[in-house]
Enzyme design. Structure first.
Site, PDB file in Angstrom:
ATOM      1  N   GLY A  16       0.622  -1.198   0.471  1.00 54.96           N
ATOM      2  CA  GLY A  16      -0.176   0.236   0.229  1.00 54.96           C
ATOM      3  C   GLY A  16       0.826   1.300  -0.219  1.00 54.96           C
ATOM      4  O   GLY A  16       0.460   2.509   0.666  1.00 54.96           O
ATOM      5  N   LYS A  39       8.208   7.782  -8.658  1.00 53.51           N
ATOM      6  CA  LYS A  39       8.500   6.308  -8.342  1.00 53.51           C
ATOM      7  C   LYS A  39       9.747   6.400  -9.066  1.00 53.51           C
ATOM      8  O   LYS A  39       9.736   6.025 -10.507  1.00 53.51           O
ATOM      9  CB  LYS A  39       7.804   5.762  -7.879  1.00 53.51           C
ATOM     10  CG  LYS A  39       8.088   4.473  -7.654  1.00 53.51           C
ATOM     11  CD  LYS A  39       6.903   3.459  -7.122  1.00 53.51           C
ATOM     12  CE  LYS A  39       7.709   2.377  -6.572  1.00 53.51           C
ATOM     13  NZ  LYS A  39       6.623   0.888  -6.682  1.00 53.51           N
TER      14      LYS A  39
END
Length: 242
Positions: A16, A39
């Site tokens: 998560g 990311k």
């Protein structure tokens, strides 16, 4: 201008982290003008699945020049890189994050996998975090059996290399067990890191609206006067769980 850097890591993969980071960005946009999520290393990337990188970009208030590595094979980044004949360059990642900070009020960087997941031979997420010197480093952990071991081990390993974890965020798993909903209270018995929130399973938009997320935004994203800063309570209440 040098924006605040918040690094989101975790005890493992698939727990998560991206969901939390996306909600944090969405909530942060209400308080901070220029917020961007990144990311820079991701594996398991293919055309049929929305990437974590695109999920974070979709909740950002602006975009930065893409950088980093995306690997098709869904294995550890260091192994995916090796099999692709590529070396993950920590200097490139560090430079990309620094460039993003130059344009942003806040940069949220999600690391792939766990905090000590290797990115290359002798180089892990933790090493990258140490190089980037974040304002805050968060550890996301799943609310399930085994999380106490994982959090304690990660915090101790981080401490051993001089890396400070500023808070733990507990995320409800897809399938709970007998320990679910008790782990947040237990974590603070074994580590000196505060649990900042204990989130239920909910859409990103719902998590962004929860009072606990607002408190995290205030603590992590909004510029503060250090002289007026107070330490968080050791085990804050989590009213949104009911």
């Amino acid at each position: 201008m040098r924006g605040r850097l918040v690094i989101v890591s975790g005890t493992a993969t698939g727990i998560g982290k991206t969901h939390f980071a996306a909600a944090l960005l969405l909530a942060g946009r209400r308080r901070v003008a220029r917020v961007v999520g990144i990311k820079a290393v991701e594996s398991g990337v293919n055309a049929n699945v929305e990437t974590d990188s695109s999920r974070l970009a979709g909740r950002s208030s602006f975009h930065v020049k893409p950088f980093g590595y995306a690997f098709a094979e869904g294995v550890s980044p260091h192994l995916a890189a090796r099999r692709s004949g590529i070396r993950v360059d920590p200097a490139l990642l560090e430079a990309g994050i620094a460039a993003a900070r130059a344009d942003a009020d806040v940069v949220v960087v999600e690391l792939p996998g766990g905090l000590f997941t290797p990115l290359g031979d002798g180089f892990s997420n933790a090493d990258l975090a140490a190089r980037c010197m974040p304002d805050e480093l968060l550890l996301v952990a799943p609310d399930r059996l085994g999380v106490l071991n994982d959090v304690v081990a990660t915090v101790r390993a981080a401490d051993a290399m001089g890396l400070r974890i500023g808070g733990v965020v507990v995320m409800a798993p897809e399938l709970g067990d007998a320990s679910t909903r008790s782990n947040a209270d237990e974590i603070v018995r074994f580590v000196s890191v505060p649990v900042l929130a204990d989130f239920p399973r909910a859409p990103v938009e719902t998590l962004a609206e929860l009072p606990a997320m607002g408190l995290i935004v205030d603590r992590l994203l909004v510029a503060r006067d250090p002289s007026k800063e107070r330490l968080p309570p050791r085990n804050p209440q989590r009213p949104h769980r009911g």
